[in-house]
Design a protein around this motif. Structure first.
Motif, short mmCIF file in Angstrom:
data_model
loop_
_atom_site.label_atom_id
_atom_site.label_comp_id
_atom_site.label_asym_id
_atom_site.label_seq_id
_atom_site.Cartn_x
_atom_site.Cartn_y
_atom_site.Cartn_z
N PHE A 1 -41.06 12.07 -22.76
CA PHE A 1 -39.93 12.88 -22.41
C PHE A 1 -39.59 13.44 -20.95
O PHE A 1 -38.55 13.06 -20.55
CB PHE A 1 -39.78 14.01 -23.26
N TRP A 2 -40.38 13.91 -20.43
CA TRP A 2 -40.17 14.41 -19.11
C TRP A 2 -40.23 13.41 -18.13
O TRP A 2 -39.32 13.21 -17.44
CB TRP A 2 -41.45 15.33 -18.63
N GLY A 3 -41.21 12.38 -18.27
CA GLY A 3 -41.37 11.48 -17.06
C GLY A 3 -40.10 10.47 -17.08
O GLY A 3 -39.79 9.61 -16.12
N PHE A 4 -39.76 10.30 -18.45
CA PHE A 4 -38.48 9.00 -18.36
C PHE A 4 -37.30 9.74 -18.64
O PHE A 4 -36.08 8.95 -18.80
CB PHE A 4 -38.76 8.25 -19.92
N ALA A 5 -37.20 11.11 -18.55
CA ALA A 5 -35.87 11.60 -18.64
C ALA A 5 -35.61 12.71 -17.98
O ALA A 5 -35.29 12.61 -16.71
CB ALA A 5 -35.46 12.08 -20.10
N ASP A 6 -35.83 13.95 -18.28
CA ASP A 6 -35.14 15.04 -17.57
C ASP A 6 -36.10 15.39 -16.24
O ASP A 6 -35.29 16.17 -15.29
CB ASP A 6 -35.41 16.38 -18.48
N GLY A 7 -37.08 14.91 -16.13
CA GLY A 7 -38.06 15.05 -14.75
C GLY A 7 -37.17 14.20 -13.90
O GLY A 7 -37.59 14.60 -12.50
N LEU A 8 -36.41 13.41 -14.24
CA LEU A 8 -35.59 12.69 -13.27
C LEU A 8 -34.40 13.08 -12.86
O LEU A 8 -33.60 12.72 -12.10
CB LEU A 8 -35.48 11.43 -13.70
N PHE A 9 -34.02 14.04 -13.75
CA PHE A 9 -32.47 14.26 -13.55
C PHE A 9 -31.87 14.99 -12.18
O PHE A 9 -30.83 14.60 -11.65
CB PHE A 9 -31.88 15.55 -14.59
N ASP A 10 -32.65 15.60 -11.47
CA ASP A 10 -32.47 16.09 -10.22
C ASP A 10 -32.04 14.95 -9.38
O ASP A 10 -31.21 15.17 -8.17
CB ASP A 10 -33.37 17.30 -9.59
N ALA A 11 -32.68 13.73 -9.17
CA ALA A 11 -32.38 12.88 -8.54
C ALA A 11 -30.91 12.32 -8.60
O ALA A 11 -30.43 11.40 -7.79
CB ALA A 11 -33.41 11.89 -8.75
N LEU A 12 -30.09 12.76 -9.81
CA LEU A 12 -28.81 12.08 -10.01
C LEU A 12 -27.65 13.19 -9.15
O LEU A 12 -26.68 12.78 -9.19
CB LEU A 12 -28.54 12.40 -11.48
N ARG A 13 -28.07 14.14 -8.80
CA ARG A 13 -27.19 15.27 -7.91
C ARG A 13 -26.89 14.95 -6.59
O ARG A 13 -27.85 14.56 -5.95
CB ARG A 13 -27.70 16.69 -8.07
N ILE A 14 -25.72 14.79 -6.50
CA ILE A 14 -25.16 14.37 -4.99
C ILE A 14 -25.22 15.55 -4.12
O ILE A 14 -24.86 16.58 -4.58
CB ILE A 14 -23.73 13.93 -5.05
N ASP A 15 -25.92 15.39 -3.03
CA ASP A 15 -26.00 16.53 -2.06
C ASP A 15 -25.02 16.32 -0.98
O ASP A 15 -24.88 15.46 -0.39
CB ASP A 15 -27.61 16.33 -1.41
N PRO A 16 -23.94 17.44 -1.21
CA PRO A 16 -22.73 17.01 -0.72
C PRO A 16 -22.99 17.14 0.89
O PRO A 16 -22.14 16.65 1.76
CB PRO A 16 -21.92 18.41 -0.74
N ASP A 17 -24.25 17.53 1.56
CA ASP A 17 -24.54 17.92 2.90
C ASP A 17 -25.23 16.29 3.38
O ASP A 17 -25.81 16.09 4.46
CB ASP A 17 -25.13 18.77 3.43
N TRP A 18 -25.52 15.44 2.52
CA TRP A 18 -26.42 14.24 2.66
C TRP A 18 -25.45 13.22 3.08
O TRP A 18 -24.61 12.75 2.34
CB TRP A 18 -27.28 13.98 1.27
N ASP A 19 -26.11 12.70 4.23
CA ASP A 19 -25.48 11.32 4.54
C ASP A 19 -26.43 10.50 5.01
O ASP A 19 -26.98 10.58 5.89
CB ASP A 19 -24.42 11.55 5.74
N ASP A 20 -26.41 9.27 4.02
CA ASP A 20 -27.44 8.20 4.44
C ASP A 20 -26.61 6.84 4.23
O ASP A 20 -27.19 5.78 3.93
CB ASP A 20 -28.27 8.10 3.28
N GLY A 21 -25.26 6.99 4.49
CA GLY A 21 -24.79 5.40 4.57
C GLY A 21 -24.56 4.88 3.23
O GLY A 21 -24.25 3.76 3.33
N GLY A 22 -24.63 5.80 2.19
CA GLY A 22 -24.45 5.08 0.89
C GLY A 22 -25.59 4.85 0.21
O GLY A 22 -25.64 4.47 -0.89
N ARG A 23 -26.70 4.85 0.82
CA ARG A 23 -28.13 4.23 0.40
C ARG A 23 -28.63 5.19 -0.54
O ARG A 23 -29.38 4.74 -1.45
CB ARG A 23 -29.07 3.94 1.79
N SER A 24 -28.49 6.37 -0.62
CA SER A 24 -29.15 7.52 -1.38
C SER A 24 -28.29 8.66 -1.56
O SER A 24 -27.11 8.67 -0.42
CB SER A 24 -30.64 8.00 -0.87
N ILE A 25 -28.47 9.67 -2.44
CA ILE A 25 -27.37 10.76 -2.33
C ILE A 25 -28.18 12.16 -2.13
O ILE A 25 -27.49 13.29 -2.05
CB ILE A 25 -26.78 10.82 -3.69
#
Length: 637
Positions: free
Chosen positions: A369-393
């Motif tokens: 449950f954790w490894g395939f779902a909620d443990g990944l959720f934070d990787a979906l959030r856009i960091d408004p201060d992050w600029d990687d040319g669209g490669r990552s958020i």
């Protein structure tokens, strides 16, 4: 140690040590095994721990002794850990801190307290016979709904357009078709299965499991196969739904019921691109969701595979060894990631551990449950201060991207010419992350070619690409997805104002409260409806259980309060949709670098939800009838 103990100890060699240590702590009432392994657990997968062999052996020795004592009648010393202890155990299980909000869900849904099977929403009281229900679709959601309705005592009819149950697992039978969610998480909480043959089992095993559920809970007596719902209309005077059904011979009949539940989901109508000249193609041209039941002989043929999505990465590796030439026609690269255990079978001893070791299976399921779902959720959030040319958020998202790229480069070593075409330009999770079942190894084969020029038209024996080149083909396989935006289509569901869902939604703007209910449609519920797709992993089975728990709660309240109708209030519905639209703008699918079928023509995300699984579990757990417009029965009024 007795012979019985030696046999147990030998079998425990196949048990993953982390869930075994957690199970041991509950069996003996001593937290020391949990704390002993804690420094060595980095994540929820079986390869993400570095527990010393001597410690593993000691844990297995103690577990064997505890199981012998349990067999002699000694009860578990810690059958229900207190919240603080449970949270600590959960955190150790996955190698990172787990929030307090997961404890209630774990105690109930994941059965971490007892490991005993239970229904999703046990009824507070018998429902009697005043309400009747029609359930449209006998796939995962429909089976979940029917099982719960039966438990509540609500008479129902389960309708299925196909000649057999299973939904997507009946329709999708292409070579290589398999679940890409770990099997031991992709199962009903009320019917855990300890006999999955593989960690990511194939279509026949999933369909067999669903058939088992239908037979065990005696659903066939209320099942009608080979009938398709064309239209359902609300009869305001009689306060019920009247559905028009068409059978395979074209004959039409009508059924009536107070409750209507659509369990057809989002991904049930295949989408085939309208390519000029397609009708002139001489050979078979099939969508993966329409694979012939008798199979398709592709041996020695030239095959064009259109698409690189979820079904493509399974069917491609499955057919490549037998075809003369496989040309993959790609629109854009996909993130096809390494999945632990993706091509491994579950050993008999592992099945035994899941079945016999107290508490082991629920702890193993929680790791998934954790490894395939909620443990990944934070990787979906856009960091408004992050600029990687669209490669990552974000930094977390970049770390996942780098790990995925390493996997791709390892798999394509020696074929670096493919890297620019296969490595996506968008951030991870911008589109569905796919499980690698040999996709990149397939691309290295001499009889496989990857083309990214796009298809301009089809001729009798070839596909002509936009650069003018031709791909000679004897067969075309379309792995091109579904009409996800046209939810409920082609059914016509007509509400109390005489308007259909299509009148209100148009072709691609579906909206609902919790993905379940919409104004103007009394006593109508949608399972796997708008904005309920899980874009970060998760399990459609878990989703169905959450939704049916909510529906069951509403039906119980209707019976207990003598209500005839419930209809979600428009202000509640609209406020919810404004909220999720705002939340979705902070997640990866809204990033400018991402184009996806998750969005409609206006750019609104219509399929995915912005919630962690624990959030959606909480939101759907206890329906509040103050959010509905209700009508009491005449005798109660």
């Amino acid at each position: 140690m007795t012979d019985e103990g030696s046999d147990i100890r030998k079998r425990l060699e196949s048990a993953d040590c982390v869930p075994l240590a957690l199970a041991l702590a509950q069996m003996i009432g001593d937290p020391s095994p949990v704390e002993e392994i804690a420094p060595y657990v980095r994540g929820p997968w079986d390869y993400s721990e570095s527990i010393p062999d001597s410690l593993k052996a000691a844990i297995r020795d103690r577990a064997a002794e505890a199981m012998q004592a349990h067999a002699r009648g000694r009860p578990p010393a810690l059958p229900r850990p207190d919240p603080a202890t449970l949270r600590r155990m959960m955190s150790v299980a996955v190698g990172e801190e787990v929030g307090e909000d997961y404890v209630p869900m774990a105690l109930e849904q994941m059965d971490l307290a007892s490991g005993e099977a239970r229904l999703v929403a046990p009824p507070a009281s018998p429902a009697g016979g005043r309400l009747r229900a029609l359930v449209i679709g006998a796939g995962v959601s429909g089976i979940c709904a029917a099982t719960q309705l039966q438990e509540m005592g609500v008479p129902f009819t389960l309708l299925e357009k196909n000649r057999e149950i299973g939904g997507t697992w009946f329709e999708n039978r292409y070579p290589g078709c398999a679940v890409d969610t770990p099997n031991h998480f992709y199962q009903f909480a009320f019917e855990p299965n300890d006999a999955w043959p593989e960690y990511f089992s194939h279509q026949d095993s999933i369909l067999a499991y669903l058939r088992h559920c239908v037979e065990k809970y005696d659903l066939r007596r209320n099942l009608r196969l080979g009938v398709e719902v064309e239209r359902a209309e609300w009869d305001a005077a009689r306060r019920l739904w009247r559905a028009t059904l068409r059978d395979e011979a074209g004959a039409r009949t009508q059924l009536e019921a107070e409750i209507l539940i659509s369990a057809v989901g989002q991904l049930n109508r295949p989408s085939v691109p309208d390519l000029p000249g397609l009708k002139t193609f001489a050979g078979p041209a099939v969508h993966t969701a329409c694979w012939p039941e008798a199979g398709l002989d592709l041996a020695g043929k030239r095959v064009a595979l259109v698409g690189t999505g979820a079904s493509a990465v399974q069917v491609g590796p499955a057919i490549a060894p037998e075809v003369a030439k496989l040309t993959v026609l790609q629109r854009s690269g996909a993130w096809v990631a390494r999945r632990p255990n993706v091509d491994r079978k579950v050993s008999p001893d592992k099945m035994w551990a899941l079945r016999e070791v107290p508490f082991y299976a629920p702890w193993y399921r929680f790791q998934l449950f954790w490894g395939f779902a909620d443990g990944l959720f934070d990787a979906l959030r856009i960091d408004p201060d992050w600029d990687d040319g669209g490669r990552s958020i974000s930094a977390r998202n970049l770390k996942i991207r780098e790990a995925m790229e390493r996997h791709i480069r390892r798999e394509l070593e020696g074929r670096e010419d493919l890297l620019d075409r296969v490595i996506p330009t968008y951030p991870p999770f911008g589109k569905r992350v796919l499980a690698d079942a040999g996709w990149y190894r397939m691309l290295r084969r001499e009889n496989v070619e990857l083309r990214a020029e796009g298809v301009e038209r089809v001729e009798r024996g070839a596909l002509v690409l936009r650069d003018g080149s031709r791909v000679e083909a004897d067969a075309i396989v379309f792995a091109t997805g579904f009409h996800a935006g046209k939810m409920l289509w082609p059914m016509e569901i007509v509400g109390r104002e005489g308007r259909s869902q299509r009148d209100i939604w148009g072709d691609d703007d579906p909206r609902a409260y919790l993905g379940l209910a919409a104004p103007e449609f009394p006593n109508f519920f949608m399972m796997y409806g708008p904005n309920t797709n899980l874009g970060h992993g998760g399990s459609a089975v878990f989703l169905a259980e959450c939704q049916m728990r909510f529906i069951a709660g509403v039906l119980r309240a209707m019976v207990e309060r003598d209500l005839d109708t419930v209809e979600i209030r428009r202000d509640v519905h609209d406020a919810y949709n404004e909220d999720i639209d705002a939340r979705l703008k902070t997640l990866v699918w809204s990033h400018p670098a991402v184009t996806t079928w998750y969005k409609n023509a206006g750019g609104r995300i219509i399929t995915n939800q912005p919630w962690r699984l624990v959030d959606y579990w909480r939101l759907t757990h206890d329906p509040d009838l103050r959010e509905f417009v209700v009508e009491a029965t005449e005798k109660a009024g």
